[in-house]
Scaffold this motif. Structure first.
Motif, PDB file in Angstrom:
ATOM      1  N   ASP A  96       0.824  -1.206   0.000  1.00 23.17           N
ATOM      2  CA  ASP A  96       0.000   0.000   0.000  1.00 23.17           C
ATOM      3  C   ASP A  96       0.860   1.258   0.000  1.00 23.17           C
ATOM      4  N   VAL A  97       0.220   2.418  -0.117  1.00 23.75           N
ATOM      5  CA  VAL A  97       0.936   3.659  -0.429  1.00 23.75           C
ATOM      6  C   VAL A  97       0.463   4.807   0.454  1.00 23.75           C
ATOM      7  N   VAL A  98       1.393   5.721   0.726  1.00 29.90           N
ATOM      8  CA  VAL A  98       1.084   6.980   1.406  1.00 29.90           C
ATOM      9  C   VAL A  98       1.211   8.110   0.388  1.00 29.90           C
ATOM     10  N   VAL A  99       0.313   9.095   0.466  1.00 25.32           N
ATOM     11  CA  VAL A  99       0.414  10.317  -0.349  1.00 25.32           C
ATOM     12  C   VAL A  99       0.554  11.499   0.601  1.00 25.32           C
ATOM     13  N   GLY A 100       1.567  12.312   0.382  1.00 29.41           N
ATOM     14  CA  GLY A 100       1.745  13.530   1.166  1.00 29.41           C
ATOM     15  C   GLY A 100       1.187  14.713   0.410  1.00 29.41           C
ATOM     16  N   LEU A 101       0.126  15.337   0.932  1.00 28.92           N
ATOM     17  CA  LEU A 101      -0.538  16.470   0.296  1.00 28.92           C
ATOM     18  C   LEU A 101      -0.410  17.680   1.207  1.00 28.92           C
ATOM     19  N   GLY A 102       0.443  18.628   0.843  1.00 25.56           N
ATOM     20  CA  GLY A 102       0.602  19.809   1.675  1.00 25.56           C
ATOM     21  C   GLY A 102       1.969  20.440   1.488  1.00 25.56           C
ATOM     22  N   GLY A 103       2.341  21.273   2.429  1.00 23.63           N
ATOM     23  CA  GLY A 103       3.630  21.930   2.370  1.00 23.63           C
ATOM     24  C   GLY A 103       4.767  21.003   2.761  1.00 23.63           C
ATOM     25  N   GLY A 104       5.957  21.583   2.891  1.00 23.79           N
ATOM     26  CA  GLY A 104       7.134  20.778   3.176  1.00 23.79           C
ATOM     27  C   GLY A 104       7.048  20.005   4.472  1.00 23.79           C
ATOM     28  N   ALA A 105       6.391  20.567   5.487  1.00 28.19           N
ATOM     29  CA  ALA A 105       6.258  19.855   6.757  1.00 28.19           C
ATOM     30  C   ALA A 105       5.418  18.593   6.585  1.00 28.19           C
ATOM     31  N   VAL A 106       4.354  18.677   5.781  1.00 25.59           N
ATOM     32  CA  VAL A 106       3.499  17.515   5.554  1.00 25.59           C
ATOM     33  C   VAL A 106       4.237  16.446   4.761  1.00 25.59           C
ATOM     34  N   THR A 107       4.991  16.830   3.729  1.00 21.78           N
ATOM     35  CA  THR A 107       5.716  15.812   2.964  1.00 21.78           C
ATOM     36  C   THR A 107       6.848  15.212   3.792  1.00 21.78           C
ATOM     37  N   ASP A 108       7.480  16.006   4.662  1.00 21.14           N
ATOM     38  CA  ASP A 108       8.478  15.436   5.587  1.00 21.14           C
ATOM     39  C   ASP A 108       7.848  14.372   6.472  1.00 21.14           C
ATOM     40  N   LEU A 109       6.682  14.701   7.030  1.00 18.14           N
ATOM     41  CA  LEU A 109       5.978  13.771   7.909  1.00 18.14           C
ATOM     42  C   LEU A 109       5.505  12.544   7.143  1.00 18.14           C
TER      43      LEU A 109
END
Length: 377
Positions: A96-109
């Protein structure tokens, strides 16, 4: 308009797509074996997350949404544990997969969530801020903050793909956009001088209303982006991503070359720590680049003209170039926690001329104080 695609030729190669209307493209990039998709997003992006939910469902997969606090407040151990809990209760497996949607803090997380769940599952990033597009979402660095410092806990985990949809930037408050431009011009200072020329030629379209301190300004009185700036930003984003792609392909885990991407970050991260992360990252890095330029000049490595070019570009964009004059002890303590430090020896990335970054190890304390004095107000 044709998308710009930058290929990151790392051990696990992937593409960074720069263009408009890319949500459907992100769904197409999901691996065929994935049955579930976790969308990690901040509250302001709930409407976009709902659009993604519908697209994921239409692709025959099960969407799961995890709303997290905005900006650096979301990069904590507590939020990380919440995301793990969501994955566990939803039965996510290694396919399965995670998608990071948002600013740099969200993609870091989101990247760290993916890196740590079952020792690593796939992640796709949809950054919605300029800073996220040109820096955080590219290169595989993931992590969270602790009380002791920024990004001290994390992992290297490259994404399956990154989609930089510049349409998100049309609603981004101008001061947040300009904070992201600090990372863009950093790429110009360390590698691609054409970036600096494009910025200098378009300051009227790109700049904020005037110099700011680094704290988050009121959103009510901030201008958003002129549509005429979008083609310029597309080129700048693609060029900055290309700079990062070249470096991370050669040195994913920051053992040597990748350290040059930290230009301005040693002092900048110290400001963020001292200010309890109330400064924008790009604003802190802008002051950090100014500090590094002054330090390089005092060390005989950078000309006065190049120092002034730093100041002209950064102030022209509306970025800060000075900091409080009574914080040296706290800043020095924070810099000693920098990932480039070795024992008690501070190490800085400085320039030996535009486009030629080098390391400055264990500089004389008098030089450090002199550089601090040059950027103090």
């Amino acid at each position: 308009m044709t998308d710009r695609i930058v290929h990151v030729a790392s051990a696990a190669p992937y593409d960074v797509t720069v263009g408009r209307g890319l949500l459907e493209r992100a769904i197409d990039a999901l691996p065929g074996a994935s049955a579930k998709v976790l969308v990690v997003h901040s509250a302001p992006l709930a409407p976009v997350a709902d659009r993604l939910r519908a697209l994921i469902e239409a692709s025959g997969r099960e969407p799961v949404l995890a709303e997290v606090p905005d900006a650096e407040q979301g990069k904590t151990a507590e939020v990380l544990a919440f995301c793990w809990q969501v994955l566990g209760k939803s039965g996510f497996t290694r396919s399965d997969v995670v998608v990071g949607l948002g600013g740099g803090a969200v993609t870091d997380l989101a990247g760290f969530v993916a890196a740590t769940w079952m020792r690593g599952i796939g992640v796709i990033h949809l950054p919605t801020t300029l800073l996220g597009m040109v820096d955080a979402a590219v290169g595989g660095k993931t992590g969270i903050n602790t009380a002791e410092g920024k990004n001290l806990v994390g992992a290297f985990h490259e994404p399956l793909a990154v989609f930089n949809d510049v349409q998100f930037l049309t609603t981004l408050p101008r001061h947040d956009l300009v904070a992201g431009l600090a990372e863009v011009v950093k790429g110009g200072f360390i590698r691609d001088g054409r970036i600096l020329e494009i910025v200098e030629d378009n300051l009227d379209l790109l700049s904020a209303a005037g110099p700011q301190d680094g704290a988050r300004a009121s959103m009510a009185d901030e201008r958003t982006l002129d549509d005429a700036a979008l083609p310029i930003l597309e080129e700048l984003i693609a060029r900055k991503v290309a700079v990062k792609a070249e470096v991370v392909a050669a040195d994913l885990k920051e053992s040597h070359l990748r350290e040059i991407l930290n230009y301005g970050h040693t002092f900048g991260h110290a400001i963020e720590h001292v200010e309890r992360y109330q400064w924008r990252h790009g604003s802190a890095v802008a002051v950090g680049m100014m500090f590094a330029a002054e330090l390089a000049h005092l060390a005989g490595r950078l000309s006065e003209a190049d120092v002034e070019r730093h100041r002209a570009i950064l102030t022209g964009l509306g970025l800060p170039t000075t900091y409080a004059s009574d914080k040296w002890d706290a800043l020095l303590a924070a810099m000693r926690l920098d990932k480039k430090s070795r024992g008690d020896m501070l190490r800085f990335v400085v320039l030996q001329g535009i486009g030629n970054p080098v390391r400055l190890e264990g500089p004389d304390p008098a030089l450090l104080l002199g550089a601090y004095g040059a950027v103090s107000r």
